[in-house]
Write a protein that holds these residues in place. Structure first.
Motif, mmCIF file in Angstrom:
data_model
loop_
_atom_site.group_PDB
_atom_site.id
_atom_site.type_symbol
_atom_site.label_atom_id
_atom_site.label_comp_id
_atom_site.label_asym_id
_atom_site.label_seq_id
_atom_site.Cartn_x
_atom_site.Cartn_y
_atom_site.Cartn_z
ATOM 1 N N GLU A 197 0.265 -28.070 5.931
ATOM 2 C CA GLU A 197 0.284 -26.659 6.337
ATOM 3 C C GLU A 197 0.747 -26.481 7.783
ATOM 4 O OE1 GLU A 197 -2.887 -24.511 3.406
ATOM 5 O OE2 GLU A 197 -3.724 -25.238 5.303
ATOM 6 N N PRO A 252 -0.298 -15.978 12.316
ATOM 7 C CA PRO A 252 -0.039 -16.612 11.024
ATOM 8 C C PRO A 252 1.445 -16.611 10.678
ATOM 9 C CG PRO A 252 -1.948 -15.184 10.870
ATOM 10 C CD PRO A 252 -1.348 -14.935 12.219
ATOM 11 N N GLY A 256 4.169 -18.161 5.176
ATOM 12 C CA GLY A 256 3.078 -18.823 4.484
ATOM 13 C C GLY A 256 3.032 -20.327 4.601
ATOM 14 N N ASP A 258 1.633 -22.108 6.770
ATOM 15 C CA ASP A 258 0.291 -22.526 7.175
ATOM 16 C C ASP A 258 -0.771 -22.217 6.125
ATOM 17 O OD1 ASP A 258 0.457 -19.811 7.503
ATOM 18 O OD2 ASP A 258 -0.059 -19.790 9.634
ATOM 19 N N ARG A 259 -0.330 -21.751 4.949
ATOM 20 C CA ARG A 259 -1.246 -21.485 3.839
ATOM 21 C C ARG A 259 -0.729 -22.110 2.543
ATOM 22 N NH1 ARG A 259 -0.156 -17.238 6.760
ATOM 23 N NH2 ARG A 259 1.118 -16.130 5.221
ATOM 24 N N GLU A 262 -3.113 -23.050 -0.411
ATOM 25 C CA GLU A 262 -4.045 -22.008 -0.852
ATOM 26 C C GLU A 262 -4.447 -22.157 -2.317
ATOM 27 O OE1 GLU A 262 -6.508 -19.285 0.500
ATOM 28 O OE2 GLU A 262 -4.774 -19.736 1.757
ATOM 29 N N ARG A 286 -9.096 -27.373 5.328
ATOM 30 C CA ARG A 286 -9.225 -25.926 5.227
ATOM 31 C C ARG A 286 -9.548 -25.488 3.795
ATOM 32 N NH1 ARG A 286 -6.516 -21.356 3.960
ATOM 33 N NH2 ARG A 286 -4.769 -22.504 3.031
ATOM 34 N N VAL A 287 -8.989 -26.185 2.801
ATOM 35 C CA VAL A 287 -9.195 -25.764 1.406
ATOM 36 C C VAL A 287 -10.178 -26.655 0.657
ATOM 37 C CG1 VAL A 287 -6.945 -24.662 1.225
ATOM 38 C CG2 VAL A 287 -7.182 -27.074 0.589
#
Length: 288
Positions: A197, A252, A256, A258-259, A262, A286-287
């Motif tokens: 990410e 952010p 996306g 950095d996600r 998800e 993070r996830v």
């Protein structure tokens, strides 16, 4: 969040000029030892980290570069944006030696490298439909033009295993595929940055015309080294302009990057391998 720029320097780039409070430090990683220590410091008020991809003195071949350890170490150091600097050959007449190409697509023809942080015990599938960050790539293009470099925005990079250069037949095949440049190191680096990410941009510095060009013949290493020296100076100038463009405050990523994890992790929580999950603490904490 504060911006922290990570520069991965390729062939011919083993240091970075102009950093305030520049210090070489050992970077930790759960995935082995990175290519080298990293150079940390600040440039125009923005934190920066520099990692020589092949190690100082050019120790690692394209195949033996510890890509997972490198990306994991940068993640642990808080890097938010990675700019990959690498040498490449050109498949296009107008992308001449000394020009820079801001790569936006890859064809991965490598076969002897670990390409993911995930695997048995914790599986994830991230999208690399658009493997580089458009926001970061545009900043690199803007910085390059301001530095007086001939910049080509967009291009497909054929990643080959190496360390040998292409045969003429391979070179002609890759041209027929629509590839623009060829190199040995951006894969799996870009894929791993996406799994971690981290926004990733690829600045490919043209050193030669590979082996397809009827007027240039086979790749000559002595000519490549001469061009590398000039390209290295240009790359330093490009990098020096990035802090002003990216700023100190990191918002952010609009694309996306950095996600990316998800919805990517597929393995059920009760089926995950604790040992692998522990190694993923920085990349996917993070996830997970």
């Amino acid at each position: 969040m504060q911006t922290k720029i990570g520069i991965i320097g390729g062939s011919g780039i083993y240091n970075m000029d102009g950093l305030e409070n520049a210090t070489w430090v050992t970077a930790p990683s759960a995935w082995g030892t990175p290519s080298d220590d990293v150079l940390t410091g600040r440039l125009d008020g923005v934190d920066m980290v520099f990692l020589p991809r092949h190690g100082r003195g050019h120790v690692h071949s394209p195949t033996t570069v510890p890509y997972r350890a490198n990306i994991d170490a940068l993640k642990r150091l808080g890097v938010t944006d990675i700019i990959s600097i690498s040498a490449c050959g050109s498949f296009r007449e107008d992308m001449a030696p000394g020009d820079f190409v801001i790569v936006d697509q890859f064809i991965d023809r490598t076969f002897a490298r670990e390409k993911s942080f995930f695997g048995t015990g914790c599986m994830a599938h991230v999208s690399v439909a658009h493997p580089t960050c458009a926001r970061l790539s545009e900043a690199c293009a803007t910085a390059g033009r301001a530095a007086g470099i001939t910049i080509h925005t967009g291009g497909t990079y054929l990643a080959m295993e190496g360390p040998q250069f292409s045969s003429m037949a391979e070179s002609k095949l890759y041209r027929a595929w629509g590839c623009d440049v060829i190199g040995m190191t951006n894969m799996p680096e870009a894929k791993l940055a996406r799994e971690a990410e981290i926004c990733y941009a690829s600045v490919a510095m043209v050193t030669d015309y590979d082996s397809w060009h009827p007027d240039h013949g086979a790749v000559d290493v002595s000519d490549v080294i001469k061009t590398l020296q000039g390209n290295g100076t240009k790359a330093q100038d490009l990098i020096s302009r990035l802090p002003a463009l990216l700023g100190t405050d990191r918002t952010p990523c609009p694309h996306g990057c950095d996600r990316a994890l998800e919805y990517a992790v597929m393995t059920a929580p009760d089926k995950r391998d604790p040992a692998l999950v522990a190694k993923l603490d920085a990349v996917a904490g993070r996830v997970l």
